[in-house]
Design an enzyme around this catalytic site. Structure first.
Site, PDB file in Angstrom:
ATOM      1  N   HIS A 257       0.859  -1.182   0.000  1.00  0.00           N
ATOM      2  CA  HIS A 257       0.000   0.000   0.000  1.00  0.00           C
ATOM      3  C   HIS A 257       0.898   1.235   0.000  1.00  0.00           C
ATOM      4  CE1 HIS A 257      -2.832   2.973   1.690  1.00  0.00           C
ATOM      5  NE2 HIS A 257      -3.811   2.155   1.368  1.00  0.00           N
TER       6      HIS A 257
ATOM      7  N   ASP B 201       2.935  -4.103   8.161  1.00  0.00           N
ATOM      8  CA  ASP B 201       1.667  -3.415   7.930  1.00  0.00           C
ATOM      9  C   ASP B 201       0.566  -4.456   8.113  1.00  0.00           C
ATOM     10  OD1 ASP B 201      -0.666  -2.374   6.886  1.00  0.00           O
ATOM     11  OD2 ASP B 201       0.177  -1.799   4.951  1.00  0.00           O
TER      12      ASP B 201
ATOM     13  N   GLN C  40      -4.673  -5.184   6.904  1.00  0.00           N
ATOM     14  CA  GLN C  40      -5.603  -6.142   6.311  1.00  0.00           C
ATOM     15  C   GLN C  40      -5.561  -7.501   7.002  1.00  0.00           C
ATOM     16  OE1 GLN C  40      -7.823  -5.305   4.067  1.00  0.00           O
ATOM     17  NE2 GLN C  40      -7.030  -3.254   3.675  1.00  0.00           N
TER      18      GLN C  40
ATOM     19  N   LYS D 214     -10.918  -0.596  10.122  1.00  0.00           N
ATOM     20  CA  LYS D 214     -11.074  -1.787   9.285  1.00  0.00           C
ATOM     21  C   LYS D 214     -11.510  -3.002  10.101  1.00  0.00           C
ATOM     22  CE  LYS D 214      -7.491  -0.249   6.021  1.00  0.00           C
ATOM     23  NZ  LYS D 214      -8.351   0.131   4.882  1.00  0.00           N
TER      24      LYS D 214
ATOM     25  N   CYS E  18      -4.639   2.503  -3.780  1.00  0.00           N
ATOM     26  CA  CYS E  18      -3.400   2.983  -3.142  1.00  0.00           C
ATOM     27  C   CYS E  18      -2.277   1.980  -3.324  1.00  0.00           C
ATOM     28  CB  CYS E  18      -3.623   3.271  -1.655  1.00  0.00           C
ATOM     29  SG  CYS E  18      -4.760   4.632  -1.351  1.00  0.00           S
TER      30      CYS E  18
END
Length: 412
Positions: free
Chosen positions: A123, A200, A203, A226, A366
């Site tokens: 991302h 990261d 997700q 999220k 993104c």
């Protein structure tokens, strides 16, 4: 699991509405999730009964707000299995956490000629901060290649990560391809070369069990919005030894110990990094969201999403002219499915599907370097979550077929 998902769905008021004369099917969960009644009620209760600034007051409301805020930190610690609450920093989201690291960690460990390694599936929030760091410090930014089906090429990872590599920052789960990266294996490789492993987790944390100690990540960032929580709240986990070594990048109230005319000192962890009035309501909402997720079970949520992917992927593969990006085997991906219809722009696909009541996202997500790797300017993307059902998957497929037929024949 279908009956259970219908029960979970009932907890989300926003899902019970009609869009363009069709029942809403919300499949934009990789962008943001919807909020259950429990979270909405917790936010209202906080503002109705406990709203006050934390840490700086001795009156009842201040003490009540502080207790709820710090209890939320413990809830997060347990959720990701951090060793202690001192390793849990509240941020505005994943982007903030990664930017903090590119500045604080970057200043601590990067010298001219050092290497920073990321991948082509990242991302923008996990690309641009490292680009800027590489420019500032005359370091080299390197990218790990992807395999033909969109997975991280571990052979190339072993080539790219060298003795000169000081920071490796990789996504746990791709927001486009849906692949799950082998973070534990990567962390071992990075640590063997003396580097720092940054993850990261935007997700991943909403969709699967995350154990930062088992992964051996040095830093792990994720966002509340999220995972059923409000916007504007996130978490940066860091190992104590690293958090003690690096400096904060935001300064002001809350994070200081003593302020003099020429110099100042910082509070102990974790408050050293949390300048200014924090997002108390956001943290409390995040804790309630975690309570909700854990009442179901992260393993159960992961299995439920896998059931949907197993169900829908074969149906999608039967649609002529539909290209799915990422692994074809459902077992190799999460509930994120990026796709294109031959000859139809993704924005037109998303607009047409919205007319069927199905909310999907379209664009580069993104992830423009990844789009370049895929030779696509953009894709459409459906992303499933715990409140989606097999009926939602069927409606998604039906809307796709209707969209394809409309653009093939509807204008003739």
């Amino acid at each position: 699991m279908t009956i259970q998902s219908e029960k979970w769905r009932a907890d989300f008021p926003i899902l019970h509405q009609v869009i363009n004369d069709e029942p809403l099917v919300y499949l934009d969960n990789a962008a943001t999730s919807q909020k259950p009644t429990a979270v909405l009620d917790a936010l209202e209760a906080y503002y109705r009964t406990s709203n006050a600034n934390v840490h700086r007051g001795v009156h009842t409301l201040a003490e009540r707000a502080t207790t709820q805020y710090e209890n939320a930190r413990e809830t997060v610690r347990h959720f990701i299995n951090a060793k202690e609450t001192a390793e849990v920093l509240f941020t505005r989201g994943t982007t903030t956490g990664l930017n903090w690291l590119s500045q604080s960690l970057g200043e601590a460990v990067i010298e001219p000629g050092d290497e920073i390694v990321i991948s082509y599936m990242e991302h923008h929030s996990n690309i641009i901060p490292w680009q800027q760091l590489a420019k500032r410090k005359q370091a080299r930014l390197k990218y790990i290649e992807l395999t033909e089906d969109g997975q991280l090429d571990m052979d190339d990872a072993r080539k790219q990560i060298t003795d000169k590599t000081k920071i490796v920052s990789l996504t746990h789960v791709s927001n486009v391809l849906g692949v799950v990266n082998p973070i534990k294996e990567l962390a071992a490789l990075v640590h063997d070369k003396g580097g720092v492993m940054v993850v990261d987790g935007a997700q991943a944390a909403p969709h699967m069990p995350v154990d930062v100690q088992a992964l051996d990540a040095d830093f792990y960032a994720f966002s509340g919005h999220k995972m059923l929580a409000p916007t504007g709240i996130g978490v940066l986990y860091g190992k104590r030894e690293w958090l003690e070594r690096i400096e904060p990048v935001e300064f002001g109230g809350e994070m200081i110990d003593f302020v003099g005319l020429e110099d100042s000192t910082w509070k102990e962890l974790p408050w050293k990094f949390e300048a200014g009035t924090p997002n108390m309501a956001g943290a409390i909402g995040l804790a309630k969201a975690i309570d909700y997720l854990e009442s179901i079970g992260m393993r159960e949520i992961m299995d439920h999403e896998q059931e949907i992917v197993d169900y829908v992927m074969p149906k999608l593969e039967q649609i002529e002219g539909l290209t799915i990006f990422g692994p074809k085997d459902p077992k190799d991906r999460t509930g994120v499915i990026a796709f294109n219809i031959d000859g139809v722009h993704p924005h037109d696909v998303a607009t047409a599907m919205d007319m069927e009541g199905v909310a999907v996202r379209a664009g580069h997500h993104c992830a423009q370097p990844l789009m370049n790797c895929l030779s696509q300017p953009a894709t459409a993307r459906a992303s499933f979550y715990l409140y989606n059902t097999l009926a939602d998957a069927d409606k998604f497929v039906e809307a796709l077929i209707a969209t394809k037929e409309f653009f093939s024949y509807g204008l003739n």
